[in-house]
Scaffold this motif. Structure first.
Motif, PDB file in Angstrom:
ATOM      1  N   CYS B 135     -17.455 -54.335  46.255  1.00 19.35           N
ATOM      2  CA  CYS B 135     -16.261 -54.108  45.465  1.00 19.35           C
ATOM      3  C   CYS B 135     -16.633 -54.273  43.997  1.00 19.35           C
ATOM      4  O   CYS B 135     -17.705 -54.791  43.671  1.00 19.35           O
ATOM      5  N   ASP B 136     -15.752 -53.798  43.131  1.00 23.05           N
ATOM      6  CA  ASP B 136     -16.028 -53.907  41.694  1.00 23.05           C
ATOM      7  C   ASP B 136     -15.412 -55.153  41.087  1.00 23.05           C
ATOM      8  O   ASP B 136     -15.955 -55.752  40.173  1.00 23.05           O
ATOM      9  N   PHE B 137     -14.248 -55.514  41.597  1.00 26.22           N
ATOM     10  CA  PHE B 137     -13.563 -56.728  41.151  1.00 26.22           C
ATOM     11  C   PHE B 137     -12.780 -57.287  42.329  1.00 26.22           C
ATOM     12  O   PHE B 137     -12.557 -56.601  43.333  1.00 26.22           O
ATOM     13  N   MET B 168     -19.299 -59.219  48.772  1.00 23.22           N
ATOM     14  CA  MET B 168     -19.002 -59.395  47.343  1.00 23.22           C
ATOM     15  C   MET B 168     -19.549 -60.711  46.804  1.00 23.22           C
ATOM     16  O   MET B 168     -20.027 -61.547  47.568  1.00 23.22           O
ATOM     17  N   LYS B 169     -19.453 -60.840  45.485  1.00 26.30           N
ATOM     18  CA  LYS B 169     -19.922 -62.071  44.846  1.00 26.30           C
ATOM     19  C   LYS B 169     -18.743 -62.821  44.250  1.00 26.30           C
ATOM     20  O   LYS B 169     -17.785 -62.202  43.771  1.00 26.30           O
ATOM     21  N   SER B 171     -18.468 -64.304  41.566  1.00 25.76           N
ATOM     22  CA  SER B 171     -18.275 -64.054  40.127  1.00 25.76           C
ATOM     23  C   SER B 171     -17.441 -62.802  39.868  1.00 25.76           C
ATOM     24  O   SER B 171     -17.026 -62.545  38.745  1.00 25.76           O
ATOM     25  N   GLN B 172     -17.200 -62.016  40.889  1.00 23.39           N
ATOM     26  CA  GLN B 172     -16.369 -60.822  40.715  1.00 23.39           C
ATOM     27  C   GLN B 172     -14.877 -61.138  40.760  1.00 23.39           C
ATOM     28  O   GLN B 172     -14.051 -60.291  40.457  1.00 23.39           O
ATOM     29  N   HIS B 174     -11.448 -62.401  39.648  1.00 24.08           N
ATOM     30  CA  HIS B 174     -10.630 -62.776  38.496  1.00 24.08           C
ATOM     31  C   HIS B 174      -9.412 -63.543  38.968  1.00 24.08           C
ATOM     32  O   HIS B 174      -9.059 -63.511  40.147  1.00 24.08           O
ATOM     33  N   VAL B 180      -8.459 -57.671  35.340  1.00 16.26           N
ATOM     34  CA  VAL B 180      -9.206 -56.516  35.835  1.00 16.26           C
ATOM     35  C   VAL B 180      -9.033 -55.351  34.873  1.00 16.26           C
ATOM     36  O   VAL B 180      -9.981 -54.672  34.509  1.00 16.26           O
ATOM     37  N   ASP B 183     -11.138 -55.726  31.876  1.00 10.59           N
ATOM     38  CA  ASP B 183     -12.538 -55.366  32.117  1.00 10.59           C
ATOM     39  C   ASP B 183     -12.731 -53.854  32.153  1.00 10.59           C
ATOM     40  O   ASP B 183     -13.711 -53.336  31.638  1.00 10.59           O
ATOM     41  N   SER B 234     -19.245 -69.314  36.727  1.00 13.54           N
ATOM     42  CA  SER B 234     -19.330 -68.309  35.659  1.00 13.54           C
ATOM     43  C   SER B 234     -18.210 -68.522  34.669  1.00 13.54           C
ATOM     44  O   SER B 234     -17.211 -69.091  34.992  1.00 13.54           O
TER      45      SER B 234
END
Lengths: 481, 234, 250
Positions: B135-137, B168-169, B171-172, B174, B180, B183, B234
């Motif tokens: 995923c992106d966020f 996913m991570k 840190s992604q 929010h 989002v 960003d 993060s």
């Protein structure tokens, strides 16, 4: 817009039928109560609901009062992203724009996701006239389409259908040995509609919001069908009301909080798709073409009308239906148009001139629950009064009604006359009253007396009694603290 | 109706002689407030809170989230999940995702198909059991994952299968949706450069259209599993 | 404390329920307030206004501007009629420069009965005692248009021996709505029936409210259905309770 009202019945006649339907009333009551409770829970959980609501109102009011600017930005940006834009002043022009794309693509099958604005322009009928198959993919809309009916709720179109009826409809559509449990019915629909998604030439959606700063179309669904419909077919057509715009993404965050909570009491919608133009060269999925049909259809006349401009703030959440005691008893079809409930009682007579809609503004007790529930604070109860004012004394009102209000003004404008008239009434009621109640069930008030006892005028009015009252005012020492 | 008349009509209804010129900076209407209430815009959780809330919210929606301390633990977790699901075919979205998360080894026991190009892939992915994407966020407030139609990412892999696995991570994640947008805005809002689609997914596909009885897996997946590598503060 | 207020009786109470206004006078007297009844008043105009006949509403509503011009406070037994003044008078008289100011002034000094007791006089405990099971119906206009939600409940909470049972779906409209009840009789009756069913379910002996329009509707429906309940305005209940109890405290 008036499939249910083609027989030119009045709202009184239509609601009469609904009031005899015990299942309908029970089903509508059950669902709206649940949605109402859930909404309450979801807004409590969010906290500071009134601040969110006020922000929602501000955003909508600001956008609508600068619609020329924001719609222009939306259009320019959507074009820059590769979308093709069509403008339609009414339902016919909108249908023509859609049909133009359909013909150019030689499309045979159109897959649709739920859209009130597409109901408004009756696009399904237009497409079928041209031998183009249209399939609704929202589960509730699919049920309604199989039953050949109109939605009876903005959010839950098939609110009035039982699972037995749904099973029968699905069986007619090819379901074999279906049970009535939800899982079996949904599994059938999933399989059936999956074929539609995969083979449709064109996907058609409405537009929950358009974002001016980027030209994006935003779609909300719980089932995921809008994303399938917009992404799988080669061509995606969006039909949007021209007032759907929001200035920025930051404003969309407010709507993403208000809309699902108000509609179904969900904290968040399951799928929110933000679509900015068609697939880019380097991307791997999405449609090759994106067409956006922007519809006026009476909206500009509301824009120019100070009393009704706020109705354009509506985000189509259905919260006003869920709290409306009239809607709960008569259901959506009695309103006779695609927009039921309080919002429909205001919108429909503004959009359509037919006799069968003239009485809609009267189908409200003005209890104000709709305003209280509205996430963008549209004063629907005030608008209903304004619509009544515009109709008052006009050709569609009864002569007796006009005479009654003239008489009221005459008798009540002067205290002397008022006293005289009420005294006369007190005498006149003597033969009709019994034990403090009026027993007659005829005459102009029979709408009351048929189902309710009516009190008789008191033997002596308060104003007559007051002059003889002796007041014994207690002197209370104020507390010096 | 032609475009000019359409806008002219709107302007007239608003009591203006001509429509506002969207290109003129001076035409931008002044606003006292933009977006969410101020208290909400100031709201921000720390790393752990975001992680915990994301997992709790996704679970509440009927999905599941599993947090792993290391990438290799995540890989083991994915392997175990795939073993349990034992899909006949696993779809993955393309791009550098597999390599970046070093998933080749984990996926090798399964028959894997990568999304290359629409429309060729549609038929093949239509009846797939499991889809694996990145995923992106993500959004902690609502248990949401955000997938962009960026280069190489076949986001339909998240929608067509019965089970969607997101790798996913932490840190992604929010705190709230507004971040989002911020960003995405940082990458430039120029429409030509925005991804054609950003999809916000919050739990499995659902409907209550039959007698208000909630069911999952109507058109999209019936299960959403998020496997999160906690890649540090993060 | 000595205070003088004008009573806005409302046409409904004046003609059908004079004892409600009388109860108000007694209670206000008890709290050290002298009550005057300016005879120029007739009706707030709401029946015509809500039916769309605004010119007629204006000429009738004007009687209130004439009647109450010289008073510091106006108190009324109806949340609905008070709501009419608060919510619509500024708009209704806006076009008449001679009356617009009076209309706005009337808004600032007009109170519904429970609102006046609790918020202006600061009285919640009238020393009343009322040993019955009671349920309370909030009127839509009183609670939504005027915003009177807690005040009646605070007063009821201080009545000794009173067993207040919550009315399920209390916020739902009873179906009165003025001319709506006659014009859309069937829908209105369905709403009244539902409300009546909930009242019955509470098992209450007494239904109390702050608007005689709603109470006339619910009570009339229940009587017609053959399950009469004792319907009381809040002022009547409090006065009866005060006669049982020991009078004002606190």
């Amino acid at each position: 817009m008036s499939a249910g009202a083609k027989d030119r019945t009045s709202v009184i006649e239509r609601s009469h039928a609904a009031l005899q339907d015990d299942f309908l009333r029970a089903a509508v009551r059950f669902t709206t109560d649940r949605l109402k409770d859930r909404k309450h829970g979801a807004t409590e959980e969010l906290g500071r609901w009134e601040e969110w609501r006020e922000r929602g109102r501000e955003i909508r009011a600001h956008t609508v009062s600068h619609l020329d600017y924001y719609l222009r930005r939306f259009v320019d940006n959507a074009r820059a992203a590769g979308a093709e834009i069509h403008f339609a002043s009414d339902a016919q022009e909108a249908s023509a724009a859609v049909l133009g794309v359909v013909h150019a693509k030689q499309a045979q099958l159109v897959a649709k996701s739920k859209s009130m604005v597409s109901e408004e322009i009756h696009i399904n009928r237009r497409l079928e006239e041209q031998n183009v198959r249209v399939v609704e993919t929202d589960l509730g809309e699919y049920i309604i389409q199989l039953a050949n009916e109109m939605p009876s709720h903005i959010i839950i179109p098939a609110i009035h259908k039982t699972r037995e009826q749904i099973k029968d409809l699905f069986t007619r559509d090819g379901g074999q040995n279906l049970g009535t449990d939800t899982k079996a019915l949904v599994t059938f629909a999933r399989r059936k509609l999956r074929e539609t998604f995969l083979t449709a030439d064109i996907g058609m959606t409405g537009c929950n919001f358009g974002v001016a700063e980027s030209g994006s179309v935003v779609l909300f669904t719980n089932e995921g069908n809008a994303d399938m419909v917009s992404a799988l077919p080669k061509t995606h057509i969006v039909v949007m009301g021209m007032e759907r715009v929001l200035p920025t993404f930051a404003d969309l965050e407010v709507m993403a909080n208000l809309l699902p909570r108000s509609a179904t009491g969900q904290k968040v919608i399951t799928y929110m798709s933000v679509i900015t133009g068609p697939r880019r060269a380097q991307e791997r999925c999405g449609p090759e073409e994106l067409h956006i049909v922007i519809l006026d259809n009476g909206r500009s006349s509301q824009l120019g009308d100070d009393e009704f401009r706020d109705v354009l703030h509506c985000i189509r959440c259905g919260a006003c239906l869920n709290v409306c005691p009239v809607y709960r008893h008569i259901g959506g079809h009695a309103y006779g148009s695609v927009y039921p409930g309080p919002i429909g009682a205001v919108l429909t007579p503004l959009l359509l001139q037919g006799e069968e809609f003239a009485d809609l503004p009267n189908a409200s007790s003005l209890c104000g629950a709709c305003y209280e529930a509205c996430p963008v604070k549209i004063p629907l109860h005030d608008m209903l009064v304004a619509l009544r004012r515009r109709a008052a004394g006009g050709p569609r009102t009864k002569r007796a009604e006009r005479a009654a209000w003239r008489g009221y003004a005459l008798a009540f404008a002067k205290p002397g006359r008022y006293r005289l008239v009420t005294r006369m009434a007190r005498l006149a009621q003597t033969p009709l009253q019994h034990d403090g109640y009026i027993e007659s069930t005829w005459g102009p008030l029979m709408g009351w007396t048929n189902s309710r006892h009516a009190p008789a005028l008191a033997p002596e009015s308060f104003r007559d009694r007051f002059s003889r009252m002796k007041q014994d005012v207690r002197t209370i020492k104020s507390d010096p603290q | 109706m032609n475009e000019q008349e359409f806008f002219q009509n709107i302007a007239r209804r608003l009591g203006r002689e001509f429509p506002a010129d969207a290109n003129a900076a001076a035409a931008a209407p002044a606003r006292t407030s933009v977006g969410a209430p101020d208290f909400w815009q100031a709201h921000e959780w720390n790393h752990q809170e975001r992680l915990d809330n994301f997992a709790a919210e996704l679970a509440r929606l009927g999905g599941s989230a599993q947090v792993y301390e290391t990438l290799s633990a995540l890989q083991e977790g994915l392997a175990a999940l795939l073993l349990e699901l034992s899909p006949s075919l696993v779809g993955v979205w393309g791009g550098e995702f597999i390599a970046k998360m070093q998933l080749q080894g984990v996926l090798s026991p399964c028959k894997v198909m990568e999304w290359v190009e629409q429309p060729e892939m549609i038929e093949q992915f239509a009846h797939i059991d499991v889809g694996v994407t990145g995923c992106d966020f993500a959004i902690a407030d609502t248990g949401t994952v955000v997938l962009l139609a960026a280069a190489g990412q076949g986001r339909l892999v998240s929608l067509l299968p019965s089970v969607h696995i997101v790798v996913m991570k932490a840190s992604q994640i929010h705190t709230r949706m507004g971040e989002v947008w911020r960003d995405i805005e940082l990458r430039g809002l120029d429409p030509a450069h925005l991804p054609s689609t950003a999809i916000f997914i919050s739990g499995p596909s659902r409907s209550s259209d039959i007698e208000n009885d909630l069911t999952i897996g109507v058109h999209g997946p019936a299960a959403v599993h998020a496997l999160i590598w906690d890649d540090g503060k993060s | 404390m000595w205070m003088k207020v004008a009573l806005f009786a409302t046409c409904l109470v004046d003609n059908f329920y004079p004892h409600v206004a009388e109860s108000m006078v007694r209670i206000l007297n008890h709290c050290g307030v002298e009550v005057e009844f300016p005879e120029a008043q007739t009706c707030c105009g709401q029946p015509a206004f809500n039916s769309g006949y605004q010119e007629q509403a204006r000429v009738v509503g004007r009687t209130l501007l004439d009647a109450f011009g010289n008073y510091e406070y106006v108190v009324s037994p109806s949340g609905s009629c008070t709501g009419m003044i608060h919510h619509y008078y500024p708009y209704l008289f806006d076009s008449n420069p001679g009356l617009a100011g009076h209309a706005r002034e009337l808004v600032t000094k007009t109170y519904e009965f429970s609102q006046f007791l609790v918020n202006i006089l600061g009285v919640t405990d009238l020393g009343a005692q009322f040993a019955h099971t009671v349920t309370y119906h909030p009127s839509c206009h009183g609670s939504r248009l005027l915003g009177v939600k807690q005040e009646p409940l605070e007063l009821l909470a201080r009545v000794r021996d009173l067993n207040l049972v919550e009315l399920p779906h209390a916020q739902d409209c009873c179906g009165f709505g003025g001319a709506f009840a006659v014009k859309m009789s069937e829908i209105s009756t369905a709403m009244a029936t539902e409300k009546a069913d909930w009242v019955t379910e509470t098992g209450a002996e007494v239904l109390v409210g702050t608007d005689m329009g709603c109470l006339m509707n619910i009570g009339g429906r229940m009587r017609h259905m053959g399950r009469p309940v004792r319907v009381m305005h809040l002022a009547e209940l409090l006065l009866e309770g005060m006669e049982q109890g020991s009078g004002v405290r606190g």
